[in-house]
Design an enzyme around this catalytic site. Structure first.
Site, PDB file in Angstrom:
ATOM      1  N   HIS A   1       0.692  -1.266  -0.188  1.00 38.66           N
ATOM      2  CA  HIS A   1      -0.004   0.044   0.021  1.00 38.66           C
ATOM      3  C   HIS A   1       0.921   1.271  -0.047  1.00 38.66           C
ATOM      4  O   HIS A   1       0.420   2.200  -0.547  1.00 38.66           O
ATOM      5  CB  HIS A   1      -0.749   0.079   1.298  1.00 38.66           C
ATOM      6  CG  HIS A   1      -1.472   1.299   1.473  1.00 38.66           C
ATOM      7  ND1 HIS A   1      -2.863   1.662   0.439  1.00 38.66           N
ATOM      8  CD2 HIS A   1      -1.669   2.380   2.199  1.00 38.66           C
ATOM      9  CE1 HIS A   1      -3.250   2.792   0.742  1.00 38.66           C
ATOM     10  NE2 HIS A   1      -2.567   3.199   1.871  1.00 38.66           N
ATOM     11  N   CYS A   2       2.254   1.119   0.436  1.00 36.64           N
ATOM     12  CA  CYS A   2       2.774   2.546   0.854  1.00 36.64           C
ATOM     13  C   CYS A   2       3.383   2.780  -0.336  1.00 36.64           C
ATOM     14  O   CYS A   2       3.382   3.982  -1.096  1.00 36.64           O
ATOM     15  CB  CYS A   2       3.795   2.334   1.890  1.00 36.64           C
ATOM     16  SG  CYS A   2       2.888   1.936   3.396  1.00 36.64           S
ATOM     17  N   ILE A   3       4.618   2.276  -0.659  1.00 36.40           N
ATOM     18  CA  ILE A   3       5.611   2.695  -1.995  1.00 36.40           C
ATOM     19  C   ILE A   3       4.826   3.244  -3.145  1.00 36.40           C
ATOM     20  O   ILE A   3       4.856   4.330  -3.751  1.00 36.40           O
ATOM     21  CB  ILE A   3       6.876   1.737  -1.893  1.00 36.40           C
ATOM     22  CG1 ILE A   3       7.635   1.711  -0.805  1.00 36.40           C
ATOM     23  CG2 ILE A   3       7.536   2.382  -3.042  1.00 36.40           C
ATOM     24  CD1 ILE A   3       8.533   0.765  -0.815  1.00 36.40           C
TER      25      ILE A   3
ATOM     26  N   ASP B   1       1.717   6.111  -1.972  1.00 34.85           N
ATOM     27  CA  ASP B   1       1.742   7.270  -0.899  1.00 34.85           C
ATOM     28  C   ASP B   1       2.436   8.367  -1.620  1.00 34.85           C
ATOM     29  O   ASP B   1       2.090   9.556  -1.362  1.00 34.85           O
ATOM     30  CB  ASP B   1       2.775   6.837   0.384  1.00 34.85           C
ATOM     31  CG  ASP B   1       1.888   5.955   1.402  1.00 34.85           C
ATOM     32  OD1 ASP B   1       0.760   5.721   0.897  1.00 34.85           O
ATOM     33  OD2 ASP B   1       2.463   5.453   2.311  1.00 34.85           O
TER      34      ASP B   1
END
Length: 441
Positions: free
Chosen positions: A281-283, A286
Site C-alpha cells: 500500500h505504501c511505496i 503514498d
C-alpha cells in the site's frame, strides 16, 4: 520531553472515577486492518481496555471468535486480546465511552490520482457524532499534508467542541512493516504531531504507553509530510536502481555486483536493489498523495515522483521482455510456452498481494499467449482480471516441467539453490541465485 497540558486535555483529564466505570474504554480503534489490529494488540497487552470498530462483519466475527485476518497478528494474539477484554464491533456505539480514538482506515487513490478520503471522512463524522470533552482523536491513515487541519478538524468541530480546548486532535503516521520481525510497533519510534501543544501533549502521553520512543513533530503537517518523505525516498531510489538495471543489462554490467561493492562504503550510500516492480500500500501509493497536493495547491508537477512512478510501473513489462528474450535464445517463442511464476505477494513471507508486480507480469504474459501457472506458499487461490491462474503444488516437479520459471518473490520457504539446480530455465528477478545458468534481473 516538556509538553503543555491545559484544561480537559491533560493526560489525566478524565473525570474522577471515569476509569472505574464498567463501560469505560481506554482506546477505540477504527479500522482493524494491518495497521489498526497491531495497535489494538499492543494496547491490550499493556492493560488498556480496547475496542475495535470495523465495517466488515466477517472481520469482526472472526476476531470475536479468536481468528486473525492479518499476517502479523496470530490467532493466539487475538485470543490473548480477547482475554484482556478486547471486542470488535460493527456498531459505532462502541465509541461512546472511549477516552482515545485512533482512526486507521484505508486511503486508496481516487480517480484524480489523489487520496480517496471517503473512509477517513466517514470515520471522522462517526466520531464527531459521539464526541465528548477530554477525548483524544488521532488519525493514522496516510494522506497529504494539511488533511488533519483542513479536513478532520472542521468535521470534528461541527460537534460544537473546539480542538485544542475541549478535545485533542493529532496525526501519527503508521509505520507498520508487514512481515518485519525485527521492528514491531513497540520498538519503532512513533512520530506524533498535534494541532496545538496541548493536543500534542495528550498524543505523546498516550503513545508513550505503547511504544519505546515517541518523536514529537512541530505540527500535524510535519507529521503527515514525514510519512510521505519516508516512502517517497524509497520509491525514487528503487526507481533509480530499476533504471540502472535496464541500462546495466545493455552495457553488460553486473549491477548486483556493483551494488555489493558500493555497499562497502561506510558513509554516504544506502543499498537499494532492482525488482520487478514495487508493491504494497505504501511505496506505489503514498508518493501520489504528495504529487496530488503539489499539483492541486501549487499548480505544477512533482517531476521527481512522476518520473519514479513511470520507471517503476514499466518494470513488469521489462521483466516480460527479458523473459521473452530468454525463451527466444533457447529457440522457443513466448507464445504457447509454459511459464511458472514463483511468489505473487508484494513482499517475502506475507500473504499480502496489494499492488504486487506479479499481477501485471501475469497479465502481460497472458496477452502474449503464454500459458501461466503460479506457486506461492502463502496464496492458495490467485486470479488475474477475474480469470483464475492455476496453482502448482509440487514446486520442484513443476520447475522441471515448465519452459521458464520466474522468481518474482523470494519467500524463505523456497530452496533457492535447489531451484537453480532443477529448473529448466530460471529468471531470478530478486538477485538471489547467482550462477552462470540463471538469468538475473
Amino acid at each position: 520531553m516538556q509538553v503543555e497540558q491545559t484544561g480537559p486535555l491533560g493526560e489525566e483529564s478524565e473525570p474522577l472515577g471515569e476509569a472505574e466505570r464498567p463501560d469505560h474504554v481506554d482506546l477505540a480503534v477504527i479500522g482493524l486492518g494491518y495497521v489498526g489490529l497491531p495497535l489494538a494488540r499492543e494496547a491490550a497487552s499493556v492493560g488498556l481496555r480496547v475496542v475495535g470498530l470495523d465495517r466488515d462483519l466477517r472481520v469482526v466475527e472472526a476476531l470475536n471468535t479468536g481468528h486473525s485476518h492479518v499476517d502479523d497478528v496470530s490467532d493466539e494474539d487475538v485470543r490473548r486480546m480477547r482475554a484482556a477484554g478486547f471486542s470488535a464491533f460493527t456498531d459505532e456505539e462502541c465509541l461512546a465511552r472511549a477516552q482515545n480514538v485512533v482512526i486507521c482506515v484505508p486511503t486508496p487513490l481516487g480517480k484524480d490520482g489523489g487520496p480517496d478520503l471517503a473512509a477517513v471522512t466517514s470515520a471522522v463524522r462517526t466520531v464527531a457524532g459521539r464526541l465528548r470533552p477530554g477525548q483524544l482523536i488521532v488519525l493514522e491513515s496516510t494522506t497529504y499534508p494539511g488533511t488533519t487541519e483542513e479536513v478532520v478538524r472542521p468535521l470534528l468541530e461541527e460537534s460544537g467542541l473546539r480542538v485544542g480546548v475541549d478535545v485533542a486532535l493529532a496525526f501519527s503516521p503508521e509505520r507498520i512493516d508487514p512481515g518485519n520481525t525485527a521492528h514491531g510497533l513497540r520498538t519503532t519510534p512513533k512520530v506524533v504531531g498535534g494541532c496545538t501543544p496541548s493536543c500534542a501533549a495528550r498524543a505523546v502521553a498516550f503513545y508513550g504507553k505503547l511504544v519505546d520512543t515517541v518523536v514529537q513533530a512541530k505540527g500535524t503537517r510535519e507529521a503527515e509530510m514525514a510519512k510521505l518523505l519516508e516512502n517517497t525516498y524509497r520509491h525514487v531510489n528503487i526507481a533509480l536502481v530499476n533504471e540502472l538495471a535496464v541500462i546495466s543489462h545493455e552495457l553488460h554490467v553486473d549491477l548486483w555486483d556493483a551494488i555489493r561493492c558500493a555497499g562497502t562504503k561506510p558513509f554516504g550510500f544506502q543499498a537499494f536493489r532492482p525488482s520487478p516492480g514495487v508493491g504494497g500500500h505504501c511505496i506505489p501509493i503514498d508518493p501520489n498523495y504528495l504529487s496530488y497536493k503539489v499539483r492541486s495547491s501549487l499548480g505544477y508537477e512533482f517531476r521527481f515522483v512522476e518520473l519514479a512512478q513511470e520507471i517503476n510501473r514499466r518494470m513488469p513489462e521489462y521483466v516480460v521482455r527479458r523473459a521473452q528474450d530468454l525463451l527466444n535464445t533457447a529457440g522457443r517463442p513466448l507464445h504457447g510456452s509454459r511459464v511458472l511464476l514463483l511468489g505473487v505477494t508484494y513482499k517475502p513471507d506475507v500473504a499480502d498481494q496489494r499492488e504486487s508486480p506479479a499481477l501485471p507480469v501475469a497479465r502481460l504474459l497472458r496477452e502474449r499467449q503464454a500459458e501461466v501457472w503460479f506457486h506461492d506458499p502463502h496464496v492458495r487461490v490467485w486470479s488475474v482480471d477475474g480469470a483464475s491462474v492455476p496453482r502448482v503444488d509440487d514446486v520442484m516437479a513443476a520447475v522441471r516441467e515448465h519452459d521458464l520459471t520466474i522468481l518474482l518473490q523470494d519467500h524463505s520457504a523456497y530452496d533457492l539453490p535447489a531451484l537453480g539446480d532443477t529448473a529448466r530455465m530460471l529468471f531470478d528477478t530478486r538477485g538471489r541465485i547467482f550462477r552462470p545458468d540463471v538469468e538475473v534481473l
